[in-house]
Design a protein around this motif. Structure first.
Motif, PDB file in Angstrom:
ATOM      1  N   TYR A  10       0.829  -1.198   0.000  1.00  0.00           N
ATOM      2  CA  TYR A  10       0.000   0.000   0.000  1.00  0.00           C
ATOM      3  C   TYR A  10       0.867   1.253   0.000  1.00  0.00           C
ATOM      4  N   ALA A  11       0.276   2.359  -0.433  1.00  0.00           N
ATOM      5  CA  ALA A  11       0.990   3.636  -0.475  1.00  0.00           C
ATOM      6  C   ALA A  11       0.267   4.683   0.369  1.00  0.00           C
ATOM      7  N   VAL A  12       1.034   5.355   1.217  1.00  0.00           N
ATOM      8  CA  VAL A  12       0.548   6.516   1.956  1.00  0.00           C
ATOM      9  C   VAL A  12       1.017   7.740   1.170  1.00  0.00           C
ATOM     10  N   CYS A  13       0.075   8.404   0.534  1.00  0.00           N
ATOM     11  CA  CYS A  13       0.363   9.612  -0.252  1.00  0.00           C
ATOM     12  C   CYS A  13      -0.270  10.790   0.469  1.00  0.00           C
ATOM     13  N   ILE A  55       3.047   0.827  -6.674  1.00  0.00           N
ATOM     14  CA  ILE A  55       2.979   1.738  -7.825  1.00  0.00           C
ATOM     15  C   ILE A  55       1.797   1.372  -8.722  1.00  0.00           C
ATOM     16  N   ARG A  56       1.673   0.088  -9.048  1.00  0.00           N
ATOM     17  CA  ARG A  56       0.592  -0.387  -9.927  1.00  0.00           C
ATOM     18  C   ARG A  56      -0.776  -0.081  -9.333  1.00  0.00           C
ATOM     19  N   GLU A  57      -0.930  -0.348  -8.057  1.00  0.00           N
ATOM     20  CA  GLU A  57      -2.232  -0.162  -7.421  1.00  0.00           C
ATOM     21  C   GLU A  57      -2.626   1.306  -7.300  1.00  0.00           C
ATOM     22  N   VAL A  58      -1.671   2.189  -7.012  1.00  0.00           N
ATOM     23  CA  VAL A  58      -1.999   3.620  -6.983  1.00  0.00           C
ATOM     24  C   VAL A  58      -2.541   4.043  -8.342  1.00  0.00           C
ATOM     25  N   THR A  59      -1.884   3.617  -9.407  1.00  0.00           N
ATOM     26  CA  THR A  59      -2.339   3.976 -10.756  1.00  0.00           C
ATOM     27  C   THR A  59      -3.707   3.374 -11.052  1.00  0.00           C
ATOM     28  N   GLU A  60      -3.885   2.081 -10.765  1.00  0.00           N
ATOM     29  CA  GLU A  60      -5.167   1.429 -11.046  1.00  0.00           C
ATOM     30  C   GLU A  60      -6.318   2.073 -10.288  1.00  0.00           C
TER      31      GLU A  60
END
Length: 164
Positions: A10-13, A55-60
């Motif tokens: 997961y990404a924390v943005c 990276i892939r999941e943030v974009t999707e």
């Protein structure tokens, strides 16, 4: 009881907007149709690097291009879930949490996926959202940056039931 293991990234943005910190979230649609906010991210494909997964999941899920910059931590959780035909599964989730910066793309909602909305939310208002517990853990990791990458509110088991 069937044992299931899922490894996810997961990404924390976080961004500053009008003097307030905002976090990027995606609204997850559960199998029963209920909806909760979560971090952009999901399960890793076999052989996939967890950074690539994030990276892939943030974009999707959001339309943005993200660059992970820091490993914040790895969260481990166990739950018992009902499965078809009256069975239950002992579920173990490993959730790898990165801090990431948005480097491109445009905010959009995912179509035909596990989420239906993407939006920035003020961190101060998170407590008012219907959300998964990972959000609270990730925000704590982002704020405190513990050396072992473990949120303070989660005890570390001193014994293991594996093999017993």
């Amino acid at each position: 009881m069937k044992q299931e293991l899922r490894v996810a990234a997961y990404a924390v943005c976080v961004r500053e907007s009008e003097g307030a910190a905002e976090i990027l979230l995606a609204r997850w649609i559960a199998p029963d149709g209920s909806k909760q906010w979560t971090l952009p991210g999901s399960g890793m494909h076999h052989g996939e690097n967890p950074i690539t997964t994030a990276i892939r999941e943030v974009t999707e899920e959001t339309g943005y291009i993200a660059e992970p910059i820091t490993l914040l931590g790895i969260d481990s959780m166990n739950r018992r879930y009902p499965r078809p035909h009256g069975e239950f599964a002992d579920f173990h989730g490993l959730r790898i949490v990165y801090e990431a910066h948005i480097t491109g793309g445009d905010l959009r909602n995912e179509t035909n996926g596990s989420t239906d909305l993407a939006a920035w939310h003020p961190i101060a208002d998170i407590t008012h959202l219907d959300r998964v517990d990972l959000i609270d853990t990730a925000i704590e990791l982002w704020r405190t940056r513990p050396p072992l990458g473990r949120a303070n509110g989660r005890p570390i088991p001193l014994t293991s039931s594996v093999g017993t």
